[in-house]
Design a protein around this motif. Structure first.
Motif, PDB file in Angstrom:
ATOM      1  N   ASN A 240       0.710  -1.292  -0.083  1.00  0.00           N
ATOM      2  CA  ASN A 240      -0.326  -0.044  -0.004  1.00  0.00           C
ATOM      3  C   ASN A 240       1.096   1.205   0.158  1.00  0.00           C
ATOM      4  O   ASN A 240       2.090   1.237   0.184  1.00  0.00           O
ATOM      5  N   VAL A 241       0.127   2.533  -0.297  1.00  0.00           N
ATOM      6  CA  VAL A 241       0.763   3.853  -0.188  1.00  0.00           C
ATOM      7  C   VAL A 241       0.321   4.485   0.981  1.00  0.00           C
ATOM      8  O   VAL A 241      -0.854   5.023   0.958  1.00  0.00           O
ATOM      9  N   TRP A 242       1.236   4.373   2.115  1.00  0.00           N
ATOM     10  CA  TRP A 242       0.672   5.126   3.320  1.00  0.00           C
ATOM     11  C   TRP A 242       1.355   6.485   3.485  1.00  0.00           C
ATOM     12  O   TRP A 242       0.714   7.210   4.340  1.00  0.00           O
ATOM     13  N   ALA A 243       2.330   6.722   2.869  1.00  0.00           N
ATOM     14  CA  ALA A 243       2.913   7.970   2.861  1.00  0.00           C
ATOM     15  C   ALA A 243       2.283   8.956   2.099  1.00  0.00           C
ATOM     16  O   ALA A 243       1.586   8.416   1.076  1.00  0.00           O
ATOM     17  N   LEU A 256       4.082   7.420  -6.468  1.00  0.00           N
ATOM     18  CA  LEU A 256       3.671   6.817  -5.506  1.00  0.00           C
ATOM     19  C   LEU A 256       4.902   6.240  -4.632  1.00  0.00           C
ATOM     20  O   LEU A 256       5.620   5.387  -5.070  1.00  0.00           O
ATOM     21  N   PRO A 257       5.215   6.061  -3.121  1.00  0.00           N
ATOM     22  CA  PRO A 257       5.937   5.326  -2.504  1.00  0.00           C
ATOM     23  C   PRO A 257       5.444   4.400  -2.071  1.00  0.00           C
ATOM     24  O   PRO A 257       4.662   4.453  -0.925  1.00  0.00           O
ATOM     25  N   THR A 258       5.512   2.824  -2.440  1.00  0.00           N
ATOM     26  CA  THR A 258       4.703   1.788  -2.021  1.00  0.00           C
ATOM     27  C   THR A 258       5.452   1.281  -0.834  1.00  0.00           C
ATOM     28  O   THR A 258       6.532   1.442  -0.617  1.00  0.00           O
ATOM     29  N   SER A 259       4.688   0.499  -0.187  1.00  0.00           N
ATOM     30  CA  SER A 259       5.133  -0.114   1.030  1.00  0.00           C
ATOM     31  C   SER A 259       5.591  -1.660   0.680  1.00  0.00           C
ATOM     32  O   SER A 259       5.457  -2.244  -0.112  1.00  0.00           O
ATOM     33  N   SER A 260       5.829  -2.480   1.840  1.00  0.00           N
ATOM     34  CA  SER A 260       6.123  -3.908   1.760  1.00  0.00           C
ATOM     35  C   SER A 260       4.817  -4.814   1.533  1.00  0.00           C
ATOM     36  O   SER A 260       3.778  -4.538   2.191  1.00  0.00           O
ATOM     37  N   PRO A 261       5.101  -5.949   1.016  1.00  0.00           N
ATOM     38  CA  PRO A 261       4.204  -6.947   1.072  1.00  0.00           C
ATOM     39  C   PRO A 261       3.800  -7.594   2.202  1.00  0.00           C
ATOM     40  O   PRO A 261       4.887  -7.399   3.171  1.00  0.00           O
ATOM     41  N   SER A 262       2.664  -8.235   2.533  1.00  0.00           N
ATOM     42  CA  SER A 262       2.479  -8.907   3.831  1.00  0.00           C
ATOM     43  C   SER A 262       2.602 -10.226   3.852  1.00  0.00           C
ATOM     44  O   SER A 262       2.576 -10.959   2.962  1.00  0.00           O
ATOM     45  N   TYR A 304      11.290  -2.450   5.176  1.00  0.00           N
ATOM     46  CA  TYR A 304      11.998  -1.544   4.766  1.00  0.00           C
ATOM     47  C   TYR A 304      10.941  -0.879   3.656  1.00  0.00           C
ATOM     48  O   TYR A 304      11.741  -0.708   2.533  1.00  0.00           O
ATOM     49  N   ASP A 305       9.814  -0.546   3.853  1.00  0.00           N
ATOM     50  CA  ASP A 305       9.144   0.045   2.977  1.00  0.00           C
ATOM     51  C   ASP A 305       9.451   1.692   2.647  1.00  0.00           C
ATOM     52  O   ASP A 305      10.286   1.958   3.465  1.00  0.00           O
ATOM     53  N   LEU A 306       8.831   2.319   1.886  1.00  0.00           N
ATOM     54  CA  LEU A 306       8.961   3.834   1.550  1.00  0.00           C
ATOM     55  C   LEU A 306       8.004   4.585   2.309  1.00  0.00           C
ATOM     56  O   LEU A 306       6.716   4.732   1.688  1.00  0.00           O
ATOM     57  N   PRO A 307       8.587   5.191   3.403  1.00  0.00           N
ATOM     58  CA  PRO A 307       7.784   6.051   4.108  1.00  0.00           C
ATOM     59  C   PRO A 307       7.920   7.387   3.837  1.00  0.00           C
ATOM     60  O   PRO A 307       6.973   8.332   4.204  1.00  0.00           O
ATOM     61  N   ALA A 308       8.792   7.998   3.036  1.00  0.00           N
ATOM     62  CA  ALA A 308       9.026   9.117   2.830  1.00  0.00           C
ATOM     63  C   ALA A 308       8.199   9.677   1.567  1.00  0.00           C
ATOM     64  O   ALA A 308       8.285   9.053   0.312  1.00  0.00           O
TER      65      ALA A 308
END
Length: 670
Positions: A240-243, A256-262, A304-308
């Motif tokens: 997901n893109v939470w940032a 989009l800075p995307t996050s890690s898979p589950s 190590y997802d992308l938070p920024a």
């Protein structure tokens, strides 16, 4: 002349109309009334309290994070509370002008706390001047709504969705109502508003997907969806893109800075690199068409997802001036990508990383490492890096914790033994993102340094596992392992790695050179006895840089700080009611420059909790110095820091002596 051209190209926003200052997230202001020479004259202009602390039960407030950055638009400061109330203030006095309450439930226990990092401003240029909702405020909510308000009045836009809001269909049952939220401001451009999501980590393999959704900014009609994670038969959710996202309206692109898979720490059911998780993804904002994607971590099992927020900038290179996307990461890397193609501006190498994951795991043999811009923070940890307040004393609790865990450097895989993860999952550059000065082409970023202990728990042991205090526990249902995660701490409640724990870093991107580092924050508001050791503090929040040669930031202690952009020297501190773990912003009102920051503390960090927005300005003729403001006297500061260190060392000796006495008694009794 060159500087003026750069400013015009970068189009810095005097009004601070976007969460990141401008749609590209530069966090740069061309204002120069406040300078490195006069910043010591800042006084508190006003403090506005949302009323949450008195209106909400304490147990609810302990699940909040006030991380909002106000916008300065329509002659108002507009921001959101952790409960998604949107508030407009007079920018000079802090008096409330209007308020909108979406009345979200306070019993949903959101996975990522009650939080709203900001709202988004958009003007419909096709609407007649003076028409209702010609200028709009968009906000995503903790209970998964997208809301549109008139930016002048705060009234819902009746022509958007149903009565001014859209209830987003997640498409699958949730484990509990708070598993899925929207916490960051939407992105908007070319008449399209785009929203991401924040999803509870480490719960299950078949977690909700990280679909990005776009709607017509006028009507709220759905425009497109984009699923970041390529499925290809794998079992996983998220990415997901939470940032916050960034927008290049001229190109018609959203980044989009995307996050890690589950789940985060075991990926045996999601073989391969898991594209486009952990990636910078460029889409056509009008259609959702994929233009390019660049992955920063392959097959992530470290969170190590992308938070920024990606930072859009123009930089000079040996091949000439280029439009780029700058993406900082939790590992402390800085990736610089061509804005049209996504290709690295400077080489990125695939390097071998530690192997030998848990049973059933299939790790990537290599990971991408930027080569031109050095890492913003250290990436290795050893027993020599363990905190010791008593020089020469060996065998400390911190050393033992470091020695007993698996630790082969960056990207050491999680294990049942327990693995040290450094930088930790909140490390490097986090959601506060970086700031970029387009005139001098310097990147500024806050960084955090702490160590996580990640431990995989076999499924047979997970059912009865009772996590100790301070340990995050995730079932990772559907995987053969649950997980626990904890920050490695000393018995005194201090981080186990040697300081600094939080630094501001300035980087010359063209030269690939770090210009300076400056420790940010003390232990004053978190350490035993309030001892203000100058160790720095983890910095989730970001900063704001100005043409006046000043960069502002908050920290985990209750101060807004100003630093000199050229040297990194700390110039000024403004006391806050509680820590300002939010991004500062600046604006000009009636000829005076103000700096404002949300001060609400941070529940996950254990700070005091508040509900304030505080603004500072330069003192006027005849105004007395403020008790809430002070310049930094370096010699005196060093003396006080040394005195504080001695005091804490004495406390450490007392604690060590008491523990030794208890140990001797136990030995005698046996």
């Amino acid at each position: 002349m060159i500087g003026l051209v750069v400013l015009l190209v970068a189009r810095p926003c005097v009004a601070w109309e976007s969460w990141g200052g401008d749609p590209g997230g530069s966090r740069f202001s061309p204002l120069r009334e406040i300078t490195s020479d006069n910043v010591g004259q800042l006084i508190r202009a006003f403090e506005f309290r949302t009323g949450d602390v008195t209106a909400r039960p304490p147990e609810v407030m302990r699940r909040t994070k006030f991380e909002a950055t106000p916008l300065f638009v329509e002659d108002s400061l507009i921001f959101c509370s952790p409960f998604n109330e949107v508030i407009a203030l007079d920018p000079g006095t802090g008096a409330q002008k209007w308020r909108y309450d979406p009345k979200i439930a306070i019993n949903q226990r959101p996975a990522n706390r009650y939080v709203c990092r900001g709202v988004t401003y958009w003007v419909d240029d096709t609407a007649p001047r003076g028409a209702a909702c010609r200028s709009r405020i968009f906000m995503g909510t903790n209970d998964v709504r997208l809301i549109a308000l008139d930016a002048k009045t705060g009234l819902p836009c009746a022509d958007f969705g149903k009565g001014g809001e859209i209830k987003i269909d997640i498409g699958m049952p949730l484990e509990w109502p708070g598993e899925f939220q929207i916490t960051s401001p939407p992105a908007v451009g070319r008449g399209v508003v785009v929203v991401g999501s924040s999803i509870g980590d480490n719960r299950r393999v078949d977690a909700p997907s990280g679909v990005v959704r776009a709607f017509d900014a006028r009507s709220g009609e759905p425009r497109w969806t984009f699923e970041p994670l390529k499925r290809d038969g794998i079992e996983a959710g998220h990415a997901n893109v939470w940032a916050a996202m960034s927008v290049d309206a001229a190109r018609g692109l959203v980044f989009l800075p995307t996050s890690s898979p589950s789940p985060d720490f075991w990926g045996g059911k999601r073989a391969g690199n898991n594209e486009h998780a952990n990636s910078v993804v460029a889409l056509r904002i009008e259609t959702g068409e994929l233009v390019w994607a660049f992955q920063t971590v392959h097959h992530d099992v470290w969170d190590y997802d992308l938070p920024a927020q990606p930072t859009l900038a123009r930089i000079d290179t040996d091949e000439g001036s280029r439009d780029v996307v700058i993406q900082p990461t939790k590992q402390g890397f800085v990736f610089v990508l061509d804005r049209d193609t996504g290709k690295p501006v400077w080489p990125v190498e695939e390097r071998a990383v530690p192997q030998g994951g848990a049973e059933g795991e299939r790790l990537s043999p290599t990971q991408p490492f930027p080569t031109h811009v050095p890492a913003l923070t250290s990436q290795t940890i050893s027993t020599d890096d363990a905190l010791s307040l008593l020089p020469g004393l060996r065998g400390s609790s911190c050393e033992r914790q470091f020695a007993e865990a698996r630790n082969e450097g960056l990207f050491t895989p999680p294990s049942t033994q327990g693995t040290l993860e450094f930088p930790f999952t909140g490390g490097g550059v986090n959601w506060g993102s970086a700031a970029f000065d387009p005139v001098n082409q310097i990147l500024y970023a806050n960084t955090s340094r702490a160590v996580h202990l990640i431990k995989l728990i076999p499924r047979a042991e997970a059912a009865g596992f009772n996590p100790p205090p301070g340990h995050d526990f995730g079932q990772q249902k559907g995987a053969p392992y649950a997980m626990s995660r904890s920050v490695v701490m000393s018995p005194l409640g201090l981080l186990c790695n040697k300081p600094p724990w939080g630094e501001m870093v300035a980087v010359d991107l063209k030269a690939g050179k770090i210009l300076w580092r400056s420790t940010v924050g003390t232990t004053e508001d978190v350490a035993p006895l309030g001892v203000p050791l100058p160790f720095g503090a983890p910095l989730m929040n970001g900063l704001a840089v100005t043409a006046g040669g000043v960069v502002f930031t908050g920290a985990m202690d209750a101060y807004l700080r100003a630093f000199d952009t050229r040297s990194g020297r700390e110039l000024w501190q403004g006391r806050l009611p509680v820590p300002g773990v939010a991004n500062p912003m600046t604006y000009i009102w009636k000829g005076e420059q103000y700096v404002a920051i949300g001060a609400g503390g941070h529940s996950e960090a254990g700070t005091s909790i508040g509900d304030s927005l505080v603004a500072f300005r330069l003192s006027r003729p005849g105004e007395a110095p403020s008790l809430w403001s002070r310049t930094i006297d370096r010699p005196g500061g060093r003396f006080f820091a040394a005195l504080s260190a001695v005091a804490l060392a004495i406390v450490a000796l007392v604690v060590a002596g008491l523990r030794w006495r208890r140990r001797r008694r136990r030995i005698r009794s046996t």
